[in-house]
Motif scaffolding. Structure first.
Motif, PDB file in Angstrom:
ATOM      1  N   VAL A 158      -5.537 -21.412  41.717  1.00  0.00           N
ATOM      2  CA  VAL A 158      -6.678 -21.748  40.863  1.00  0.00           C
ATOM      3  C   VAL A 158      -6.732 -20.701  39.753  1.00  0.00           C
ATOM      4  O   VAL A 158      -6.807 -19.510  40.035  1.00  0.00           O
ATOM      5  CB  VAL A 158      -7.997 -21.721  41.665  1.00  0.00           C
ATOM      6  N   THR A 159      -6.690 -21.130  38.498  1.00  0.00           N
ATOM      7  CA  THR A 159      -6.641 -20.166  37.416  1.00  0.00           C
ATOM      8  C   THR A 159      -7.368 -20.661  36.174  1.00  0.00           C
ATOM      9  O   THR A 159      -7.440 -21.864  35.935  1.00  0.00           O
ATOM     10  CB  THR A 159      -5.169 -19.847  37.055  1.00  0.00           C
ATOM     11  N   THR A 160      -7.904 -19.726  35.408  1.00  0.00           N
ATOM     12  CA  THR A 160      -8.503 -20.077  34.122  1.00  0.00           C
ATOM     13  C   THR A 160      -7.429 -20.206  33.044  1.00  0.00           C
ATOM     14  O   THR A 160      -7.712 -20.656  31.940  1.00  0.00           O
ATOM     15  CB  THR A 160      -9.527 -19.017  33.678  1.00  0.00           C
ATOM     16  N   LYS A 161      -6.203 -19.770  33.354  1.00  0.00           N
ATOM     17  CA  LYS A 161      -5.097 -19.976  32.425  1.00  0.00           C
ATOM     18  C   LYS A 161      -4.715 -21.456  32.409  1.00  0.00           C
ATOM     19  O   LYS A 161      -5.022 -22.199  33.342  1.00  0.00           O
ATOM     20  CB  LYS A 161      -3.868 -19.180  32.869  1.00  0.00           C
ATOM     21  N   GLN A 162      -4.004 -21.872  31.359  1.00  0.00           N
ATOM     22  CA  GLN A 162      -3.382 -23.179  31.420  1.00  0.00           C
ATOM     23  C   GLN A 162      -2.350 -23.134  32.544  1.00  0.00           C
ATOM     24  O   GLN A 162      -1.630 -22.148  32.703  1.00  0.00           O
ATOM     25  CB  GLN A 162      -2.709 -23.523  30.098  1.00  0.00           C
ATOM     26  N   SER A 163      -2.267 -24.193  33.311  1.00  0.00           N
ATOM     27  CA  SER A 163      -1.414 -24.183  34.498  1.00  0.00           C
ATOM     28  C   SER A 163       0.048 -23.918  34.147  1.00  0.00           C
ATOM     29  O   SER A 163       0.780 -23.313  34.934  1.00  0.00           O
ATOM     30  CB  SER A 163      -1.546 -25.502  35.258  1.00  0.00           C
ATOM     31  N   ARG A 164       0.486 -24.321  32.946  1.00  0.00           N
ATOM     32  CA  ARG A 164       1.886 -24.116  32.584  1.00  0.00           C
ATOM     33  C   ARG A 164       2.225 -22.631  32.462  1.00  0.00           C
ATOM     34  O   ARG A 164       3.355 -22.219  32.713  1.00  0.00           O
ATOM     35  CB  ARG A 164       2.243 -24.855  31.293  1.00  0.00           C
ATOM     36  N   PHE A 165       1.234 -21.814  32.071  1.00  0.00           N
ATOM     37  CA  PHE A 165       1.494 -20.393  31.935  1.00  0.00           C
ATOM     38  C   PHE A 165       1.505 -19.706  33.298  1.00  0.00           C
ATOM     39  O   PHE A 165       2.296 -18.792  33.531  1.00  0.00           O
ATOM     40  CB  PHE A 165       0.474 -19.751  31.001  1.00  0.00           C
ATOM     41  N   ALA A 166       0.630 -20.135  34.193  1.00  0.00           N
ATOM     42  CA  ALA A 166       0.672 -19.606  35.558  1.00  0.00           C
ATOM     43  C   ALA A 166       2.000 -19.987  36.204  1.00  0.00           C
ATOM     44  O   ALA A 166       2.631 -19.171  36.886  1.00  0.00           O
ATOM     45  CB  ALA A 166      -0.496 -20.151  36.368  1.00  0.00           C
ATOM     46  N   ASP A 167       2.441 -21.216  35.968  1.00  0.00           N
ATOM     47  CA  ASP A 167       3.715 -21.677  36.508  1.00  0.00           C
ATOM     48  C   ASP A 167       4.871 -20.837  35.963  1.00  0.00           C
ATOM     49  O   ASP A 167       5.783 -20.440  36.705  1.00  0.00           O
ATOM     50  CB  ASP A 167       3.920 -23.150  36.163  1.00  0.00           C
ATOM     51  N   ALA A 168       4.831 -20.529  34.651  1.00  0.00           N
ATOM     52  CA  ALA A 168       5.893 -19.722  34.042  1.00  0.00           C
ATOM     53  C   ALA A 168       5.941 -18.328  34.657  1.00  0.00           C
ATOM     54  O   ALA A 168       7.029 -17.796  34.936  1.00  0.00           O
ATOM     55  CB  ALA A 168       5.679 -19.626  32.533  1.00  0.00           C
ATOM     56  N   LEU A 169       4.774 -17.723  34.865  1.00  0.00           N
ATOM     57  CA  LEU A 169       4.741 -16.394  35.480  1.00  0.00           C
ATOM     58  C   LEU A 169       5.267 -16.430  36.906  1.00  0.00           C
ATOM     59  O   LEU A 169       6.005 -15.536  37.328  1.00  0.00           O
ATOM     60  CB  LEU A 169       3.313 -15.842  35.462  1.00  0.00           C
ATOM     61  N   ARG A 171       7.429 -18.500  38.201  1.00  0.00           N
ATOM     62  CA  ARG A 171       8.875 -18.717  38.210  1.00  0.00           C
ATOM     63  C   ARG A 171       9.645 -17.502  37.682  1.00  0.00           C
ATOM     64  O   ARG A 171      10.634 -17.073  38.273  1.00  0.00           O
ATOM     65  CB  ARG A 171       9.228 -19.956  37.384  1.00  0.00           C
ATOM     66  N   GLU A 172       9.186 -16.954  36.537  1.00  0.00           N
ATOM     67  CA  GLU A 172       9.943 -15.897  35.869  1.00  0.00           C
ATOM     68  C   GLU A 172       9.775 -14.530  36.539  1.00  0.00           C
ATOM     69  O   GLU A 172      10.724 -13.750  36.613  1.00  0.00           O
ATOM     70  CB  GLU A 172       9.518 -15.806  34.396  1.00  0.00           C
ATOM     71  N   LEU A 173       8.552 -14.217  36.976  1.00  0.00           N
ATOM     72  CA  LEU A 173       8.299 -12.888  37.537  1.00  0.00           C
ATOM     73  C   LEU A 173       8.414 -12.843  39.056  1.00  0.00           C
ATOM     74  O   LEU A 173       8.837 -11.834  39.616  1.00  0.00           O
ATOM     75  CB  LEU A 173       6.911 -12.397  37.126  1.00  0.00           C
ATOM     76  N   ALA A 174       7.990 -13.903  39.709  1.00  0.00           N
ATOM     77  CA  ALA A 174       7.981 -13.886  41.176  1.00  0.00           C
ATOM     78  C   ALA A 174       9.142 -14.666  41.786  1.00  0.00           C
ATOM     79  O   ALA A 174       9.415 -14.534  42.974  1.00  0.00           O
ATOM     80  CB  ALA A 174       6.654 -14.446  41.698  1.00  0.00           C
TER      81      ALA A 174
END
Length: 202
Positions: A158-169, A171-174
């Protein structure tokens, strides 16, 4: 039935303090360009360092802009416009932020909604134009990537970010892929939480 978890993103999974601080500096330069005429990278780095200390007082993103300007006034007395900045310390901000905030909003003649819009716009532009450096300004808390990878329970984000940016983080960082239908962004958190509670009761 397996356990099911709905997790907030910023401050729970991801330490976004670096990103929010840098976004605030970028936005502050847009809002108060004249104040940054004599500001070099040393002062900017000092501001970002202090923002990590002050992160606990931030309840809403726009407050980061106020803190950036207040820190600038503390560091550069010649630009002071607020009645509280003289003699103020970082510790003083931590202890009295709820009292300081309305004073500086009035001293600087600022509008909350305008600052909210500006902060969101600058952050979104950074993400859209240079996603790589935006991703690099974030980090996951230690152990979180492995916990997500090996979780036996169903995980929702659950995030206040757009879901695509949470998804990018993720995938890319974790190195984690969570199905898109389990990432809820842009204010859907309350609805999701209610749905999960109802589902859990069933």
């Amino acid at each position: 039935m397996a356990d099911l978890y709905a997790l907030d993103f910023d401050g729970v999974l991801c330490d976004s303090c670096g990103e929010s601080s840098l976004s605030a500096v970028k936005a502050a330069k847009v809002r108060w360009p004249g104040l940054f005429d004599g500001v070099d990278s040393v002062i900017e780095d000092w501001i970002v360092d202090q923002m990590h200390i002050l992160r606990p007082v931030v309840e809403t993103g726009y407050e980061n802009l106020l803190l950036v300007r207040l820190l600038l006034e503390i560091r550069m007395p010649s630009i002071r416009k607020s009645s509280v900045s003289e003699g103020l310390t970082v510790e003083g901000i931590l202890e009295n932020w709820s009292k300081i905030k309305p004073v500086i909003m009035e001293d600087w003649s600022e509008n909350r909604d305008a600052l909210v819009d500006l902060f969101g716009k600058v952050r979104d532009e950074w993400m859209d134009k240079d996603l790589t450096t935006w991703i690099g300004a974030n980090r996951f808390y230690p152990g979180i990537p492995d916990a997500l990878k090996f979780a036996s329970s169903r995980i929702y984000i659950v995030t206040t970010k757009q879901s695509r940016f949470a998804d990018a983080l993720l995938r890319e960082l974790a190195g984690v892929t969570i199905p898109p239908d389990r990432i809820y962004g842009l204010g859907t958190g309350l609805v999701l939480s209610m749905l999960l509670v109802q589902r859990w009761k069933c």
